[in-house]
Each structure stands twice: as C-alpha cells, then as structure tokens.
Design an enzyme around this catalytic site. Sequence first.
Site, PDB file in Angstrom:
ATOM      1  N   GLY A  88     -72.245 -27.134  14.331  1.00  0.00           N
ATOM      2  CA  GLY A  88     -71.791 -25.942  15.047  1.00  0.00           C
ATOM      3  C   GLY A  88     -72.380 -25.890  16.439  1.00  0.00           C
ATOM      4  O   GLY A  88     -72.637 -26.904  17.078  1.00  0.00           O
ATOM      5  N   GLY A  89     -72.629 -24.659  16.895  1.00  0.00           N
ATOM      6  CA  GLY A  89     -73.159 -24.463  18.242  1.00  0.00           C
ATOM      7  C   GLY A  89     -74.508 -25.123  18.454  1.00  0.00           C
ATOM      8  O   GLY A  89     -74.941 -25.296  19.602  1.00  0.00           O
ATOM      9  N   GLY A 107     -60.339 -50.372  44.810  1.00  0.00           N
ATOM     10  CA  GLY A 107     -61.103 -49.133  44.601  1.00  0.00           C
ATOM     11  C   GLY A 107     -62.452 -49.414  43.977  1.00  0.00           C
ATOM     12  O   GLY A 107     -63.432 -48.717  44.251  1.00  0.00           O
ATOM     13  N   ALA A 108     -62.510 -50.446  43.146  1.00  0.00           N
ATOM     14  CA  ALA A 108     -63.778 -50.753  42.491  1.00  0.00           C
ATOM     15  C   ALA A 108     -64.802 -51.209  43.520  1.00  0.00           C
ATOM     16  O   ALA A 108     -65.991 -50.904  43.407  1.00  0.00           O
ATOM     17  CB  ALA A 108     -63.574 -51.816  41.431  1.00  0.00           C
TER      18      ALA A 108
HETATM   19  C1  HXC Z   1     -79.288 -20.344   6.070  1.00  0.00           C
HETATM   20  C2  HXC Z   1     -79.226 -22.485   5.250  1.00  0.00           C
HETATM   21  C3  HXC Z   1     -78.363 -22.875   6.299  1.00  0.00           C
HETATM   22  C4  HXC Z   1     -77.995 -21.900   7.264  1.00  0.00           C
HETATM   23  C5  HXC Z   1     -78.731 -24.585   5.068  1.00  0.00           C
HETATM   24  N1  HXC Z   1     -79.400 -23.583   4.508  1.00  0.00           N
HETATM   25  N2  HXC Z   1     -78.076 -24.200   6.158  1.00  0.00           N
HETATM   26  N3  HXC Z   1     -79.660 -21.244   5.147  1.00  0.00           N
HETATM   27  N4  HXC Z   1     -78.479 -20.657   7.111  1.00  0.00           N
HETATM   28  N5  HXC Z   1     -77.218 -22.209   8.291  1.00  0.00           N
HETATM   29  C6  HXC Z   1     -80.209 -23.624   3.307  1.00  0.00           C
HETATM   30  C7  HXC Z   1     -79.391 -23.929   2.097  1.00  0.00           C
HETATM   31  O1  HXC Z   1     -78.800 -22.761   1.584  1.00  0.00           O
HETATM   32  C8  HXC Z   1     -80.421 -24.506   1.156  1.00  0.00           C
HETATM   33  O2  HXC Z   1     -81.162 -23.473   0.580  1.00  0.00           O
HETATM   34  C9  HXC Z   1     -81.366 -25.237   2.088  1.00  0.00           C
HETATM   35  O3  HXC Z   1     -81.114 -24.702   3.406  1.00  0.00           O
HETATM   36  C10 HXC Z   1     -81.114 -26.735   2.139  1.00  0.00           C
HETATM   37  O4  HXC Z   1     -79.724 -26.953   2.339  1.00  0.00           O
HETATM   38  P1  HXC Z   1     -78.833 -27.893   1.392  1.00  0.00           P
HETATM   39  O5  HXC Z   1     -77.443 -27.446   1.541  1.00  0.00           O
HETATM   40  O6  HXC Z   1     -79.414 -27.957   0.028  1.00  0.00           O
HETATM   41  O7  HXC Z   1     -79.078 -29.292   2.071  1.00  0.00           O
HETATM   42  P2  HXC Z   1     -78.079 -30.504   2.248  1.00  0.00           P
HETATM   43  O8  HXC Z   1     -77.367 -30.764   0.956  1.00  0.00           O
HETATM   44  O9  HXC Z   1     -78.863 -31.604   2.841  1.00  0.00           O
HETATM   45  O10 HXC Z   1     -76.998 -29.980   3.301  1.00  0.00           O
HETATM   46  C11 HXC Z   1     -77.382 -29.651   4.594  1.00  0.00           C
HETATM   47  C12 HXC Z   1     -76.220 -28.998   5.333  1.00  0.00           C
HETATM   48  C13 HXC Z   1     -75.697 -27.776   4.516  1.00  0.00           C
HETATM   49  C14 HXC Z   1     -75.097 -30.009   5.560  1.00  0.00           C
HETATM   50  C15 HXC Z   1     -76.766 -28.580   6.708  1.00  0.00           C
HETATM   51  O11 HXC Z   1     -76.817 -26.962   4.132  1.00  0.00           O
HETATM   52  C16 HXC Z   1     -74.733 -26.926   5.296  1.00  0.00           C
HETATM   53  O12 HXC Z   1     -73.552 -27.244   5.395  1.00  0.00           O
HETATM   54  N6  HXC Z   1     -75.250 -25.822   5.850  1.00  0.00           N
HETATM   55  C17 HXC Z   1     -74.437 -24.866   6.585  1.00  0.00           C
HETATM   56  C18 HXC Z   1     -74.044 -25.445   7.906  1.00  0.00           C
HETATM   57  C19 HXC Z   1     -73.337 -24.447   8.764  1.00  0.00           C
HETATM   58  O13 HXC Z   1     -72.173 -24.144   8.566  1.00  0.00           O
HETATM   59  N7  HXC Z   1     -74.126 -23.789   9.625  1.00  0.00           N
HETATM   60  C20 HXC Z   1     -73.652 -22.766  10.530  1.00  0.00           C
HETATM   61  C21 HXC Z   1     -73.020 -23.497  11.703  1.00  0.00           C
HETATM   62  S1  HXC Z   1     -72.335 -22.413  12.824  1.00  0.00           S
HETATM   63  P3  HXC Z   1     -81.507 -23.460  -0.995  1.00  0.00           P
HETATM   64  O14 HXC Z   1     -82.480 -22.367  -1.127  1.00  0.00           O
HETATM   65  O15 HXC Z   1     -80.197 -23.219  -1.684  1.00  0.00           O
HETATM   66  O16 HXC Z   1     -82.048 -24.802  -1.312  1.00  0.00           O
HETATM   67  C22 HXC Z   1     -73.510 -22.267  13.991  1.00  0.00           C
HETATM   68  C23 HXC Z   1     -73.102 -21.380  15.095  1.00  0.00           C
HETATM   69  C24 HXC Z   1     -74.088 -21.502  16.227  1.00  0.00           C
HETATM   70  O17 HXC Z   1     -74.523 -22.836  13.943  1.00  0.00           O
HETATM   71  C25 HXC Z   1     -73.408 -21.040  17.492  1.00  0.00           C
HETATM   72  C26 HXC Z   1     -74.307 -21.141  18.660  1.00  0.00           C
HETATM   73  C27 HXC Z   1     -73.589 -20.868  19.923  1.00  0.00           C
END
Ligand code: HXC
Length: 518
Positions: free
Chosen positions: A174-175, A408-409
């Site tokens: 994401g961001g 040009g290069a």
């Molecule tokens: C809160 C989170 C989290 C998040 C992971 N966790 N991402 N908690 N917010 N964004 C937590 C999980 O729930 C989990 O907790 C622990 O971290 C480990 O994650 P897993 O999923 O078990 O690990 P893994 O299998 O290695 O997968 C990692 C991952 C996946 C691919 C990153 O967790 C995932 O898809 N996370 C969400 C990604 C996402 O969509 N993020 C938001 C993006 S949008 P528990 O307690 O269950 O073990 C964004 C906008 C920003 O960032 C904009 C800025 C301008």
Amino acid sequence: MAEDGKHDHLAALREMRGRAVLGGGRKRIEQQHARGKLTARERLALLLDEGSFQEFGALATHNVTEFGLADQRYPGDGLVAGFGKVSGRRVAVFAQDFTVLGGSFSEVQANKICRIQDLALAAGIPLIGLNDSGGARIQEGVRSLAAYGEVFVRNVMASGVIPQISLILGPCAGGAVYSPALTDFVIMSEGSSMFLTGPDVIKAVTGEDVTAQSLGGAEVHMHRSGVAHLAAQSEAAALELVKRLLGYLPQNNNEDPPQVAPYDSPDREDEALNALIPDNENEPYDMRVAIAMIFDRDSFLEIHPDFAPNAVVGFARLDGYSIGIVANQPAYMSGALNIDASDKISRFIRTCDAYNVPVITFVDCPGFLPGTDQEFGGVIRHGAKIIYAYCESTVPKISIVTRKAMGGAYVAMSSKQMRTDLTFAWPTAQVAVMGAEAAVRVLYRDDVKNAPDSAAKERELIAYYREKFFNPYRAADVGQIDEVIEPRETRPRLIRALEVLRTKVQQNPPKKHGLVPS
Ligand code: HXC
C-alpha cells in the site's frame, strides 16, 4: 518493590528495557526466524559497528484501546530507532519490528521515525530505513494514514541533502511503498515484496491471479519496474550492500564523498583496452569490461544492474575518489537509448550531482530506439530527462566516446554542450548525425537511383560518408572532442583530468526549481 519497601527505579527501567528488546515476545521472534527473517535488532546489529547503537523511543507505546489493542502494547511499538555508526561514520537508522503487530505502521512508529528524520537532517547524516511491515495499522484508521504523510514530507525535505537508503526486508504494501520510493536507493532482499494493491484486490478488480512475489518481488522490481536499485540473496548481504553504497556517498550535500587510500596505480595502462573494440563495428562488446580495466580494481558497484541493461550506471573509484559512471551498453540492444534507460541514466546523474560525485560517461550509442512503443510511451519526455540532468548538473563531468555517437545520442550523452568539462574519444569513435546507409538514402536517393549500377553507386557513397564521419577527427577538428586518446591511456588521463576539475565551481541561475520533464 525493593526489600526496604522503596520502589526500585533501576530494576523497573531494566525490566522495561528487557521487554523492549524482546519486541513482540519470544514466540513471535521464533515465528520471524521460521519465516527465514531476522528481527529488527538482529538486522541493526549486522548493519552497525559493534556497540555504536544509541536507541531512542524504546519505551514508547500506543494508547489505542479499540479492536483489542489495549492488551497489545509493546515497548517501542514495533519500531527500533536511533543512531549508530557504519564503518566509523555516523548514521540515523530505524527498523520496523514485524514481531509487534506485523510491524504495522502506527502513529507512535511515525513519531519515532519523524524524530530520527529531523535529527538526521539537522546533524547532516545519512538515514537508513529497514522496512518490514503489514502497512498502515488498520486499527488506528486515519491516524496511521496521516502518520505516513508526516514521514513522506520529511523524506522530500531531506531529499538531496542527506543520503536516504531504504531496505525492504519483508512486506511493504500500500502507501507504505512511498516512503522508500521517495528515498535515494531501494535495496530488496530475497523474499521481500513491494506493491500498491495486493493480490486479493487485483483478483477482485481485474481477475488476474498473482502472488506477492510475482507482483512485487525483488525480481520484478530489479528487472521490470526499476523500483529497486539493488537486491541481495539474503538479509545479511542486503545490509552489506548498504555499507558498500554508503562508502561512495558523503554524509550530506555540503561534503565530498569519503576518499579511500589509493590502492591501484594511477599510471596503470591496460593494453587489453586497445583491443577491446571489435574490428566489425556492429559486433557487441561489454562496456563493463572497459569499466573494470579503467577504474580502481574491484571498485565498481553497479546500480540498477538488471533494469534497462542497454545502459550501465554505478559508482566506482578512481585513485580512491568516488566517481559516478554512466555508459551505454553495446552488448544489449546495441546500446540504443529507450524510455527505461533514459529514466535510469537521468536519475543517476541527478543523484551524483546532489552528492558531489563527479560523472564520467562512456558513449557507444547508435541513437534512440525507433518504434511506436517508444514514441507512444513518451520517449521524447523521458529522453529529455537525460539532457536536463546533464545540463543542470554542476559536478565535474568527463565523457569518452568509445565507438558510436550518433545524432541525438551524441548530443544527449554528455556532449560538450551539456556543460561537460572534458571530452575524450578513442580512435574507434564515430561521430555523425546518423548511420551511413540512412544518410546516403536521404542525401543521394536520386543519384543512386539514376546511376547505371545503383548498388555500386550506393556502396561508393556509403564508403565516402564513412570515411568523412566515422572517425573522431572531424569532431576533434572543430573542438567538440578535446583529445583523441589510446584506450589504454584512459585511466591515467581521467585521473589527471579529475585532479584539475576537483576544485570546479559552477552555479545555476537562482530559481524556485526547474521543471524536470517527467
Ligand atoms: C494491523 C496487522 C497488519 C496491519 C499484519 N498485521 N498487517 N495488524 N494492521 N496492517 C498483523 C496480523 O494480523 C498478524 O497478527 C501479524 O500482524 C502477522 O501477520 P501475518 O498475516 O500472520 O503475517 P504474514 O502471513 O507473513 O503476512 C504478512 C502480510 C499480511 C502479507 C503483510 O499480514 C497482510 O496482508 N497484512 C495486511 C496488509 C495490508 O493490506 N495493509 C494495509 C495496506 S494499506 P496476529 O495477531 O493474527 O498474528 C496502507 C495504506 C497506507 O498501508 C497509505 C499511506 C498513504
């Protein structure tokens, strides 16, 4: 409580610090290791000189209570930040700790990163960020989103002032990708990934089946997108790359890059260089062989090695000084320039210029790649970036035409008019508006058509054109090439030229900022 009933302050501090060191706890650390990943602290221990790390914000925690977060407060809140030394030089660092809520980005994380960014900018020292995070902490909502914005604005303010290096050692989704993208260098480790919209969203929107790796793994960003500048097989190797890269960069834009004690003779002349260019002008050769022979032994660190391989850019040393190299690569697509090569070259020139690294350019380029793909893709605005970057830059610049410098290069690739200080050519150089066949077609179409033996006439005219232009002497004659040199002399000539140029001072007209074509 201590035995006398008084609160034991030291014990309390030690206990809290002990918990901070464990991040999300032993079980989470084991899980991190089971994923083949190191913890934030293990990574910092590999990066920083032993005993040099001074941590800040180790005890900071969030105060969010919704979504069960009240029970999940860990000292440090998933980020280890502070100052340390790399090879004796001061740096600011932060490392996201995946063992705490997946390293998810919180307001507390942002406060800690911003603090380090502000101090790094004030002190004029490089900032290194180790990314390993699930992105915005979902439970914090807009607070987490706004927190990203705080980091971005500091990335931009620090851009070109202090070197900023981002390592991607896990997910970066994401961001979250934009802070690394705003920094100077992105280094990915095997197994890490960067993408804006994840596999699930892509499946829902486009129906495409992708994985995190096929979408945004190191392979993708090194070869196709150009988002990553360097990649390594392991986390330890990625951290070593940071150390190597820092060696070519100054602490900030007011300093020169560090010089290492010269270890390769400045007078060394490699005879093999005289035989490098093949007799057949259309036969390829590897420009990296020339680079290896000319610069200090084993000093070349190629940047973007797999992206747009028709151009070569990277850092090396000459007599111990840090140098930026830009080159066409005749071994790939004959070294023609295209959109990606233009982006790669222009970005690198601007990086060198920002950090006071002289640029040496090797030219062997038949021109810009023809075709609708390129024209529709905007090769005009992308190619213009090369011209812009060379013209705008004020660091010492030297060019060497090794073979083709067509049209040009020729102009774009560090010709004298691009404010290049010294222009050299090898005797094999060909400086012309276009290739011989194309030129004869334009200039002598009727003469060829009306000749009794058209083919013979064409051959004769091509030979005439080649004799006139396919050498460096016309360009030397009119002062566009300062000196034609034997290839083997290149190293000593460059070293002496840079010695003269070291005190060069050049300024651009005052302005808010230019409008770089993009
Ligand atoms: C809160 C989170 C989290 C998040 C992971 N966790 N991402 N908690 N917010 N964004 C937590 C999980 O729930 C989990 O907790 C622990 O971290 C480990 O994650 P897993 O999923 O078990 O690990 P893994 O299998 O290695 O997968 C990692 C991952 C996946 C691919 C990153 O967790 C995932 O898809 N996370 C969400 C990604 C996402 O969509 N993020 C938001 C993006 S949008 P528990 O307690 O269950 O073990 C964004 C906008 C920003 O960032 C904009 C800025 C301008």
